[in-house]
Design a protein around this motif. Structure first.
Motif, PDB file in Angstrom:
ATOM      1  N   ILE A   1      -2.060 -48.018 -89.869  1.00 18.75           N
ATOM      2  CA  ILE A   1      -1.691 -49.114 -89.350  1.00 18.75           C
ATOM      3  C   ILE A   1      -2.198 -48.811 -88.049  1.00 18.75           C
ATOM      4  N   GLY A   2      -2.790 -48.547 -87.023  1.00 17.36           N
ATOM      5  CA  GLY A   2      -3.012 -48.530 -86.051  1.00 17.36           C
ATOM      6  C   GLY A   2      -3.584 -46.939 -85.164  1.00 17.36           C
ATOM      7  N   HIS A   3      -3.695 -47.341 -83.779  1.00 15.04           N
ATOM      8  CA  HIS A   3      -3.889 -45.619 -83.487  1.00 15.04           C
ATOM      9  C   HIS A   3      -3.428 -45.907 -82.614  1.00 15.04           C
ATOM     10  N   LEU A   4      -2.768 -44.892 -81.788  1.00 17.59           N
ATOM     11  CA  LEU A   4      -2.936 -44.236 -80.267  1.00 17.59           C
ATOM     12  C   LEU A   4      -3.517 -43.162 -79.274  1.00 17.59           C
ATOM     13  N   LYS A   5      -3.815 -43.538 -78.543  1.00 17.83           N
ATOM     14  CA  LYS A   5      -4.170 -42.817 -77.686  1.00 17.83           C
ATOM     15  C   LYS A   5      -3.377 -42.068 -76.423  1.00 17.83           C
ATOM     16  N   PHE A   6      -4.058 -40.777 -76.739  1.00 18.49           N
ATOM     17  CA  PHE A   6      -2.822 -39.799 -75.263  1.00 18.49           C
ATOM     18  C   PHE A   6      -3.866 -39.243 -74.082  1.00 18.49           C
ATOM     19  N   THR A   7      -3.562 -40.214 -73.153  1.00 17.00           N
ATOM     20  CA  THR A   7      -4.463 -39.575 -71.952  1.00 17.00           C
ATOM     21  C   THR A   7      -3.233 -38.664 -71.085  1.00 17.00           C
ATOM     22  N   ILE A   8      -3.861 -36.956 -71.805  1.00 17.82           N
ATOM     23  CA  ILE A   8      -2.680 -35.891 -71.544  1.00 17.82           C
ATOM     24  C   ILE A   8      -3.517 -35.943 -69.812  1.00 17.82           C
ATOM     25  N   LEU A   9      -2.243 -36.188 -68.962  1.00 19.81           N
ATOM     26  CA  LEU A   9      -3.196 -36.444 -67.136  1.00 19.81           C
ATOM     27  C   LEU A   9      -2.915 -35.144 -66.835  1.00 19.81           C
ATOM     28  N   GLN A  10      -2.186 -34.235 -66.742  1.00 16.13           N
ATOM     29  CA  GLN A  10      -1.900 -32.820 -66.555  1.00 16.13           C
ATOM     30  C   GLN A  10      -0.743 -31.995 -66.808  1.00 16.13           C
ATOM     31  N   GLY A  11      -1.015 -30.993 -65.868  1.00 15.45           N
ATOM     32  CA  GLY A  11       0.151 -29.598 -65.794  1.00 15.45           C
ATOM     33  C   GLY A  11       1.350 -29.243 -64.904  1.00 15.45           C
ATOM     34  N   ALA A  12       2.204 -28.627 -65.092  1.00 19.21           N
ATOM     35  CA  ALA A  12       2.916 -28.212 -64.134  1.00 19.21           C
ATOM     36  C   ALA A  12       3.318 -26.634 -63.792  1.00 19.21           C
ATOM     37  N   ASN A  13       3.505 -26.303 -63.186  1.00 17.70           N
ATOM     38  CA  ASN A  13       4.338 -24.858 -63.406  1.00 17.70           C
ATOM     39  C   ASN A  13       4.158 -24.101 -65.256  1.00 17.70           C
TER      40      ASN A  13
ATOM     41  N   ILE B   1     -10.490 -26.609 -72.154  1.00  9.54           N
ATOM     42  CA  ILE B   1      -9.845 -25.189 -71.779  1.00  9.54           C
ATOM     43  C   ILE B   1     -10.232 -25.570 -70.408  1.00  9.54           C
ATOM     44  N   GLN B   2      -8.781 -24.755 -69.206  1.00 17.54           N
ATOM     45  CA  GLN B   2      -8.646 -25.206 -67.879  1.00 17.54           C
ATOM     46  C   GLN B   2      -8.639 -23.717 -67.561  1.00 17.54           C
ATOM     47  N   ARG B   3      -9.816 -22.703 -67.001  1.00 20.21           N
ATOM     48  CA  ARG B   3      -9.933 -21.518 -66.665  1.00 20.21           C
ATOM     49  C   ARG B   3      -8.503 -21.762 -65.425  1.00 20.21           C
ATOM     50  N   SER B   4      -7.581 -20.797 -65.418  1.00 19.38           N
ATOM     51  CA  SER B   4      -6.813 -19.956 -65.219  1.00 19.38           C
ATOM     52  C   SER B   4      -6.214 -20.762 -64.311  1.00 19.38           C
ATOM     53  N   ASN B   5      -5.752 -21.801 -64.290  1.00 18.01           N
ATOM     54  CA  ASN B   5      -5.044 -22.891 -63.870  1.00 18.01           C
ATOM     55  C   ASN B   5      -3.384 -22.780 -64.262  1.00 18.01           C
ATOM     56  N   LEU B   6      -2.568 -22.604 -64.006  1.00 16.44           N
ATOM     57  CA  LEU B   6      -1.055 -23.440 -64.012  1.00 16.44           C
ATOM     58  C   LEU B   6      -0.093 -24.542 -63.541  1.00 16.44           C
ATOM     59  N   ASN B   7      -1.513 -25.064 -63.192  1.00 17.53           N
ATOM     60  CA  ASN B   7      -1.155 -26.601 -62.523  1.00 17.53           C
ATOM     61  C   ASN B   7      -2.514 -27.250 -62.941  1.00 17.53           C
ATOM     62  N   PRO B   8      -3.397 -27.895 -64.493  1.00 18.20           N
ATOM     63  CA  PRO B   8      -4.849 -28.235 -64.629  1.00 18.20           C
ATOM     64  C   PRO B   8      -3.846 -29.640 -64.889  1.00 18.20           C
ATOM     65  N   ILE B   9      -5.300 -30.113 -64.506  1.00 20.62           N
ATOM     66  CA  ILE B   9      -5.650 -31.602 -63.918  1.00 20.62           C
ATOM     67  C   ILE B   9      -6.075 -31.839 -65.536  1.00 20.62           C
ATOM     68  N   TRP B  10      -6.141 -32.407 -66.548  1.00 15.15           N
ATOM     69  CA  TRP B  10      -7.315 -33.141 -67.858  1.00 15.15           C
ATOM     70  C   TRP B  10      -7.575 -33.945 -67.441  1.00 15.15           C
ATOM     71  N   ASN B  11      -6.668 -34.950 -67.081  1.00 12.23           N
ATOM     72  CA  ASN B  11      -6.741 -36.521 -66.920  1.00 12.23           C
ATOM     73  C   ASN B  11      -8.007 -37.259 -68.749  1.00 12.23           C
ATOM     74  N   GLU B  12      -7.536 -36.257 -69.775  1.00 11.64           N
ATOM     75  CA  GLU B  12      -8.364 -36.242 -70.898  1.00 11.64           C
ATOM     76  C   GLU B  12      -8.113 -37.362 -72.316  1.00 11.64           C
ATOM     77  N   GLU B  13      -8.739 -38.230 -73.275  1.00 13.70           N
ATOM     78  CA  GLU B  13      -8.245 -39.143 -73.644  1.00 13.70           C
ATOM     79  C   GLU B  13      -8.205 -38.544 -75.569  1.00 13.70           C
ATOM     80  N   LEU B  14      -7.161 -38.664 -75.710  1.00 12.69           N
ATOM     81  CA  LEU B  14      -7.086 -37.898 -77.807  1.00 12.69           C
ATOM     82  C   LEU B  14      -6.545 -39.376 -78.215  1.00 12.69           C
ATOM     83  N   MET B  15      -7.433 -39.313 -79.406  1.00 10.95           N
ATOM     84  CA  MET B  15      -6.953 -40.415 -80.467  1.00 10.95           C
ATOM     85  C   MET B  15      -6.115 -39.926 -81.542  1.00 10.95           C
ATOM     86  N   LEU B  16      -5.326 -40.322 -82.076  1.00 11.10           N
ATOM     87  CA  LEU B  16      -4.755 -40.466 -83.032  1.00 11.10           C
ATOM     88  C   LEU B  16      -4.154 -41.508 -84.435  1.00 11.10           C
TER      89      LEU B  16
END
Length: 315
Positions: free
Chosen positions: A160-172, A198-213
């Motif tokens: 019935i449509g799509h959702l774009k998920f922008t994974i911004l970042q993680g913390a701690n 994959i973000q290498r050796s990073n506990l506070n990664p910034i992805w800024n990546e778009e995923l579609m479902l």
């Protein structure tokens, strides 16, 4: 020219990187991969006094760069992204100009990076690498730029449509290796499964990546999981959460063509003991698009916060 050096040169050509991050002088030729900023020769001299644990400086044109140093610069994204964090609360008139004295530069640069006086409240940047650590009640000042190159969703019959998920970042995020982790995010809905890099050796990664479902008629919650990549064994779980998309879907169905409306709030997912929300998450019409910002406290793990944005895409 190597591919890494070309990436660095392309990053330097961005408009915000054509002036020094600290004083605004034109055409900076130096950079700090520890921090992720391009700086001029005069400010470079001050950075050297901070020590490489705070700011390692390299010449953009002369020095040899390791791949991880180039990746660190690209991950931060340039002077504007870095300054949105390091200068979030800088008082008016404090930042020096291109003609500032060495004393003025030294005072400002030490306050900015060594003492971290201008960060948003609740943020701290570790001294061994550029990683952001946020208190659970504070959201990092990072917004994903709009993109027209979002990945296409998997085909789902009757969607019935799509959702774009922008994974911004993680913390701690949780430690799963010796001292850090190599995290990536997975989203699952029905038979669909999509994931970030994959973000290498990073506990506070910034992805800024778009995923579609794609969203089927009988949709349920979207399951989110964070994993630590391991080359030689099974990937370790670093937390999970469920995303209730009902408020978004109800709002999208009710308003139809959002471009006909001005900016306004049209729905809300409420924080409760039964969900992973850090705070209430509103559904808004922004510039003719239906969007929702979500902050999640990862569950079944000792620590970890994830920030993302959801956007409705009509079929």
């Amino acid at each position: 020219m190597s591919s890494g050096k070309k990436k660095l040169k392309d990053l330097l050509q961005q408009s915000d990187n054509r002036t020094c991050a600290d004083c605004g002088a034109h055409d900076p030729k130096w950079a700090s991969p520890t921090i992720g900023v391009f700086i001029c020769l005069k400010c470079c001299g001050v950075h050297r006094t901070l020590g490489p644990n705070v700011s390692k400086v390299l010449s953009v044109t002369i020095d040899e760069w390791a791949d991880e140093e180039i990746d660190a610069m690209i991950e931060v994204g340039g002077n504007s992204s870095a300054n949105s964090i390091y200068e979030a609360n800088v008082p008016e008139g404090v930042k020096p100009g291109p003609d500032a004295s060495i004393d003025q530069r030294t005072k400002f640069i030490r306050s900015k990076y060594e003492h971290q006086e201008f960060l948003q409240q609740g943020l701290k940047i570790s001294s061994n690498k550029t990683t952001l650590q946020a208190s659970p009640s504070k959201k990092l000042s990072f917004r994903a730029p709009s993109s027209s190159s979002a990945p296409k969703p998997e085909h789902v019959d009757g969607a019935i449509g799509h959702l774009k998920f922008t994974i911004l970042q993680g913390a701690n995020l949780a430690v799963r290796d010796m001292l850090s982790s190599d995290p990536y995010v997975v989203l699952m809905l029905a038979e669909q499964k999509v994931q970030t890099t994959i973000q290498r050796s990073n506990l506070n990664p910034i992805w800024n990546e778009e995923l579609m479902l794609s969203i089927p008629e009988d949709y349920g919650p979207v399951k989110l999981q964070v994993f630590d990549y391991d080359r030689f064994s099974a990937d370790d779980i670093m937390g999970e959460a469920e995303i209730d998309i009902q408020p978004m879907m109800t709002s999208a169905m009710a308003y139809g063509d959002a471009s006909m409306f001005g900016d306004m709030q049209i729905g809300k997912w409420l924080k409760s003991p039964d969900n992973a929300l850090l705070e209430d998450s509103t559904v808004d019409i922004v510039d003719g698009k239906i969007k929702q910002e979500v902050s999640l406290q990862l569950q079944n793990v000792e620590s970890g916060i994830l920030y993302l944005e959801i956007e409705w895409i009509a079929p």
